[in-house]
Design a protein around this motif. Structure first.
Motif, PDB file in Angstrom:
ATOM      1  N   LEU A 175     -11.567   1.496  -3.257  1.00  0.00           N
ATOM      2  CA  LEU A 175     -11.640   1.283  -4.488  1.00  0.00           C
ATOM      3  C   LEU A 175     -10.166   2.193  -4.422  1.00  0.00           C
ATOM      4  O   LEU A 175      -9.242   2.314  -4.767  1.00  0.00           O
ATOM      5  N   LEU A 176     -10.836   3.329  -4.949  1.00  0.00           N
ATOM      6  CA  LEU A 176     -10.608   4.999  -5.081  1.00  0.00           C
ATOM      7  C   LEU A 176      -9.615   4.889  -3.410  1.00  0.00           C
ATOM      8  O   LEU A 176      -8.034   5.188  -3.903  1.00  0.00           O
ATOM      9  N   ALA A 177      -9.760   4.346  -2.530  1.00  0.00           N
ATOM     10  CA  ALA A 177      -8.695   4.071  -1.044  1.00  0.00           C
ATOM     11  C   ALA A 177      -7.517   3.798  -1.800  1.00  0.00           C
ATOM     12  O   ALA A 177      -6.062   3.844  -1.693  1.00  0.00           O
ATOM     13  N   VAL A 178      -7.137   1.841  -2.607  1.00  0.00           N
ATOM     14  CA  VAL A 178      -6.635   1.359  -3.278  1.00  0.00           C
ATOM     15  C   VAL A 178      -5.373   1.793  -3.788  1.00  0.00           C
ATOM     16  O   VAL A 178      -4.189   2.254  -3.815  1.00  0.00           O
ATOM     17  N   LEU A 179      -6.116   2.445  -4.884  1.00  0.00           N
ATOM     18  CA  LEU A 179      -5.851   3.261  -5.933  1.00  0.00           C
ATOM     19  C   LEU A 179      -4.548   4.494  -6.106  1.00  0.00           C
ATOM     20  O   LEU A 179      -4.046   4.800  -6.203  1.00  0.00           O
ATOM     21  N   THR A 180      -5.169   5.352  -4.535  1.00  0.00           N
ATOM     22  CA  THR A 180      -4.488   6.138  -3.759  1.00  0.00           C
ATOM     23  C   THR A 180      -3.199   5.835  -2.836  1.00  0.00           C
ATOM     24  O   THR A 180      -2.086   6.145  -3.766  1.00  0.00           O
ATOM     25  N   MET A 181      -3.578   5.135  -2.467  1.00  0.00           N
ATOM     26  CA  MET A 181      -2.117   4.025  -1.976  1.00  0.00           C
ATOM     27  C   MET A 181      -0.772   4.062  -2.241  1.00  0.00           C
ATOM     28  O   MET A 181      -0.129   3.734  -2.559  1.00  0.00           O
ATOM     29  N   LEU A 182      -1.749   3.477  -4.086  1.00  0.00           N
ATOM     30  CA  LEU A 182      -0.244   2.413  -5.207  1.00  0.00           C
ATOM     31  C   LEU A 182       0.324   3.493  -5.258  1.00  0.00           C
ATOM     32  O   LEU A 182       1.614   3.886  -5.585  1.00  0.00           O
ATOM     33  N   GLY A 183      -0.937   4.540  -5.468  1.00  0.00           N
ATOM     34  CA  GLY A 183      -0.023   6.439  -6.345  1.00  0.00           C
ATOM     35  C   GLY A 183       0.700   6.364  -4.874  1.00  0.00           C
ATOM     36  O   GLY A 183       2.149   6.733  -5.275  1.00  0.00           O
ATOM     37  N   ALA A 184       0.105   6.781  -4.059  1.00  0.00           N
ATOM     38  CA  ALA A 184       1.176   7.136  -2.598  1.00  0.00           C
ATOM     39  C   ALA A 184       2.558   6.495  -2.823  1.00  0.00           C
ATOM     40  O   ALA A 184       3.969   6.717  -2.915  1.00  0.00           O
ATOM     41  N   ILE A 185       2.589   5.141  -2.376  1.00  0.00           N
ATOM     42  CA  ILE A 185       3.241   4.292  -2.612  1.00  0.00           C
ATOM     43  C   ILE A 185       4.708   4.490  -3.810  1.00  0.00           C
ATOM     44  O   ILE A 185       6.159   4.286  -3.250  1.00  0.00           O
ATOM     45  N   VAL A 186       3.880   3.937  -4.942  1.00  0.00           N
ATOM     46  CA  VAL A 186       4.822   4.343  -5.885  1.00  0.00           C
ATOM     47  C   VAL A 186       5.587   5.871  -5.835  1.00  0.00           C
ATOM     48  O   VAL A 186       7.162   5.909  -6.234  1.00  0.00           O
ATOM     49  N   THR A 187       5.415   6.774  -5.479  1.00  0.00           N
ATOM     50  CA  THR A 187       5.598   8.099  -4.738  1.00  0.00           C
ATOM     51  C   THR A 187       6.782   8.368  -4.024  1.00  0.00           C
ATOM     52  O   THR A 187       8.122   8.876  -4.510  1.00  0.00           O
ATOM     53  N   HIS A 188       6.427   7.130  -2.994  1.00  0.00           N
ATOM     54  CA  HIS A 188       8.071   7.390  -2.071  1.00  0.00           C
ATOM     55  C   HIS A 188       9.465   6.913  -3.227  1.00  0.00           C
ATOM     56  O   HIS A 188       9.818   6.827  -2.593  1.00  0.00           O
ATOM     57  N   LEU A 189       8.726   5.657  -3.770  1.00  0.00           N
ATOM     58  CA  LEU A 189       9.791   4.652  -4.423  1.00  0.00           C
ATOM     59  C   LEU A 189      10.902   5.918  -5.674  1.00  0.00           C
ATOM     60  O   LEU A 189      11.459   6.016  -5.215  1.00  0.00           O
TER      61      LEU A 189
END
Length: 115
Positions: free
Chosen positions: A71-85
């Motif tokens: 769950l932490l990994a999913v949330l972190t990677m969602l944040g990373a993708i939003v950041t790159h966008l």
């Protein structure tokens, strides 16, 4: 959980430990500045990634920790993708976060009943 899922879990745990430790080095300082984030957020992100990686590895013995780690990994990677966008990065910058998100989501799905 099957053997393939355990292998993914171990590899993902090691990846999050690796990327988490990178956040504490100077090489990520410029990236987080480019993203517009304060310095403390780089350390926070690194700590979350380290916890996620440790939970995924410990999930080999405790499935509840695997659930929380994924769950932490999913949330972190969602944040990373939003950041790159947000910073309008090229598509190549999305490859690693998207792959890690998909693998993390798969493990999260497999571990839903372990919370």
């Amino acid at each position: 959980m099957g053997t393939a899922a355990f292998i993914i879990q171990i590899l993902l745990g090691l990846a999050f430990l690796f990327f988490g430790f990178l956040k504490f080095g100077k090489q990520m300082d410029a990236e987080f500045t480019r993203y517009g984030y304060p310095r403390w957020f780089r350390f926070f992100t690194g700590a979350v990634e380290l916890v996620s990686g440790a939970f995924l590895l410990a999930g080999f013995w405790n499935e509840g920790l695997a659930a929380w780690g994924s769950l932490l990994a999913v949330l972190t990677m969602l944040g990373a993708i939003v950041t790159h966008l947000k910073v309008k990065d090229a598509g190549g910058k999305f490859t690693t976060p998207v792959v890690l998100l998909l693998l993390s989501a798969f493990l999260f799905y497999l571990n839903l009943g372990n919370f």
